[in-house]
Scaffold this motif. Structure first.
Motif, mmCIF file in Angstrom:
data_model
loop_
_atom_site.group_PDB
_atom_site.id
_atom_site.type_symbol
_atom_site.label_atom_id
_atom_site.label_comp_id
_atom_site.label_asym_id
_atom_site.label_seq_id
_atom_site.Cartn_x
_atom_site.Cartn_y
_atom_site.Cartn_z
ATOM 1 N N ASP A 64 -13.654 26.795 -30.510
ATOM 2 C CA ASP A 64 -12.528 26.453 -31.386
ATOM 3 C C ASP A 64 -11.496 27.576 -31.415
ATOM 4 O O ASP A 64 -10.301 27.334 -31.612
ATOM 5 N N TYR A 65 -11.937 28.798 -31.229
ATOM 6 C CA TYR A 65 -11.036 29.940 -31.253
ATOM 7 C C TYR A 65 -10.211 30.007 -29.962
ATOM 8 O O TYR A 65 -9.009 30.301 -29.984
ATOM 9 N N TYR A 66 -10.833 29.717 -28.828
ATOM 10 C CA TYR A 66 -10.162 29.866 -27.544
ATOM 11 C C TYR A 66 -9.377 28.621 -27.095
ATOM 12 O O TYR A 66 -8.414 28.733 -26.328
ATOM 13 N N TYR A 67 -9.810 27.456 -27.544
ATOM 14 C CA TYR A 67 -9.161 26.219 -27.116
ATOM 15 C C TYR A 67 -8.426 25.592 -28.280
ATOM 16 O O TYR A 67 -8.903 25.589 -29.416
ATOM 17 N N ASP A 68 -7.274 25.034 -28.001
ATOM 18 C CA ASP A 68 -6.503 24.323 -29.017
ATOM 19 C C ASP A 68 -6.925 22.865 -28.993
ATOM 20 O O ASP A 68 -6.239 22.006 -28.441
ATOM 21 N N ILE B 136 -16.487 34.095 -23.522
ATOM 22 C CA ILE B 136 -17.315 33.635 -24.643
ATOM 23 C C ILE B 136 -18.751 34.119 -24.478
ATOM 24 O O ILE B 136 -19.369 34.620 -25.422
ATOM 25 N N GLU C 270 -19.112 37.792 -25.258
ATOM 26 C CA GLU C 270 -18.970 38.163 -26.666
ATOM 27 C C GLU C 270 -20.263 37.983 -27.459
ATOM 28 O O GLU C 270 -20.394 38.526 -28.563
ATOM 29 N N ASP D 69 -19.933 26.457 -30.424
ATOM 30 C CA ASP D 69 -18.903 25.572 -30.975
ATOM 31 C C ASP D 69 -17.778 26.360 -31.631
ATOM 32 O O ASP D 69 -16.589 26.113 -31.385
ATOM 33 N N ALA D 70 -18.143 27.287 -32.505
ATOM 34 C CA ALA D 70 -17.148 28.053 -33.245
ATOM 35 C C ALA D 70 -16.292 28.899 -32.307
ATOM 36 O O ALA D 70 -15.071 29.021 -32.503
ATOM 37 N N LYS D 71 -16.889 29.497 -31.298
ATOM 38 C CA LYS D 71 -16.129 30.324 -30.367
ATOM 39 C C LYS D 71 -15.183 29.487 -29.519
ATOM 40 O O LYS D 71 -14.076 29.925 -29.180
ATOM 41 N N THR E 216 -23.674 29.539 -31.787
ATOM 42 C CA THR E 216 -22.291 29.779 -32.204
ATOM 43 C C THR E 216 -21.267 29.376 -31.146
ATOM 44 O O THR E 216 -20.085 29.706 -31.265
#
Length: 344
Positions: A339-343, A312, A315, A335-337, A333
């Motif tokens: 959400d992409y990597y963690y379920d 993260i 990136e 928080d948004a990243k 950003t």
């Protein structure tokens, strides 16, 4: 006559005893609430006159003891703010000194400057939470966003009147009101000067004292100057911790004052020295971004995966282009990243 603490507990216990002995199924939530209120009111004459107990149930102006507020501010900044040694030092000293001063000469005015994602909104949130339990949700904390509350240039005179009325009314209710002005770099020039009388050295204005109020201004203006100083230190082999407030405070105030795209452009608040501190938020480095990611993962109750944490941080985009020292979005950003990597 005010009840002593022991007598108060006893009275409450006697008043609630019949309710506590009833079967749970026989008491509905609304009925229970009304019953408790009625029993307490009838048992405790003068309940409302007992300030500390009243403020336990209802939010009060000056809710937290000044020393407790200052301690909470220091603790939260130490734990949750990264890479901002100047902010930590200046904000804590300024707020602590102001809260503990029983004879202030003017309201406290702090102007926070830096790139997006460096922590300006976060710090204003922590200040609010330190003074009032409900933080930004407190009825004594008031936020203004330039593009939302003052969008039209042709309505600036109306905004000035409304802003003055709003501040006057709220300080009349609570002297320790907190006002936060976000997006100062997008505010119409001249509008903020309408609050100049409230920040000045007046004992009373129309019977109202503003000396206990706190004003916080947030702005991206001046970020270029802050980065310039930080880069100079880096290129000269110095650490960011070597930067002192004196290295940029004057340059920052001049930069903001002369910025035509800032709500502080040629503002009387600066010209009359009514802003107590211009607080610089340094651009965040790679290591600070990793700290933000780690804390955010932990706050969500997940174990930290070092591989994901590094990915993260990698990136994120960094500047200047050659050196790639500072994150151009700070921690904004993260928080948004996640959400992409963690379920989650």
């Amino acid at each position: 006559m005010k009840l002593r603490r022991g007598a108060l507990r006893a009275a409450l216990g006697l008043a609630l005893l019949p309710l506590l002995l009833r079967p749970a199924s026989a008491v509905e939530p609304i009925s229970l609430g009304l019953a408790i209120a009625g029993a307490a009111a009838s048992a405790l004459t003068g309940f409302i006159s007992y300030p500390r107990l009243y403020c336990y149930f209802r939010e009060c102006c000056l809710q937290r003891h000044d020393r407790r507020a200052a301690a909470a501010l220091q603790e939260n900044l130490d734990k949750r703010l990264f890479g901002q040694h100047l902010v930590n030092k200046v904000v804590v000293k300024a707020v602590k000194g102001f809260l503990n001063n029983s004879n202030t000469k003017k309201p406290l005015a702090l102007s926070l400057h830096g790139w997006t994602g460096t922590g300006k909104n976060f710090v204003s949130k922590i200040v609010a939470e330190s003074i009032y339990k409900r933080g930004l949700q407190s009825k004594y904390v008031h936020q203004f966003v330039a593009t939302l509350h003052f969008p039209h240039a042709h309505s600036i005179n109306l905004y000035k009147d409304q802003l003055q009325s709003w501040i006057r009314g709220n300080v009349s209710i609570c002297p320790r009101s907190l006002f936060i002005f976000d997006e100062m770099d997008k505010m119409h020039a001249g509008l903020i000067d309408s609050i100049k009388p409230f920040l000045d050295y007046y004992e009373l204005l129309d019977g109202v004292s503003y000396r206990q109020a706190i004003f916080i201004f947030l702005s991206n203006a001046g970020a270029e100057k802050i980065t310039e100083v930080a880069l100079d230190f880096w290129r000269n082999g110095k650490t960011r911790e070597d930067i002192q407030l004196t290295d940029m405070q004057n340059a920052l105030s001049v930069s903001v004052f002369n910025n035509k795209n800032s709500g502080f452009w040629h503002s009387t608040l600066i010209d009359r020295n009514l802003i107590d501190y211009f607080v610089p938020f340094l651009p965040l480095e790679y290591k600070h971004v990793k700290m933000c990611v780690r804390v955010e993962i932990e706050s969500r109750g997940y174990a930290v995966d070092e591989d994901i944490l590094t990915r993260i941080a990698d990136e994120m985009t960094y500047f200047p282009k050659e050196e790639r020292i500072y994150s151009d979005k700070g921690c904004k950003t993260v928080d948004a990243k996640l959400d992409y990597y963690y379920d989650f």
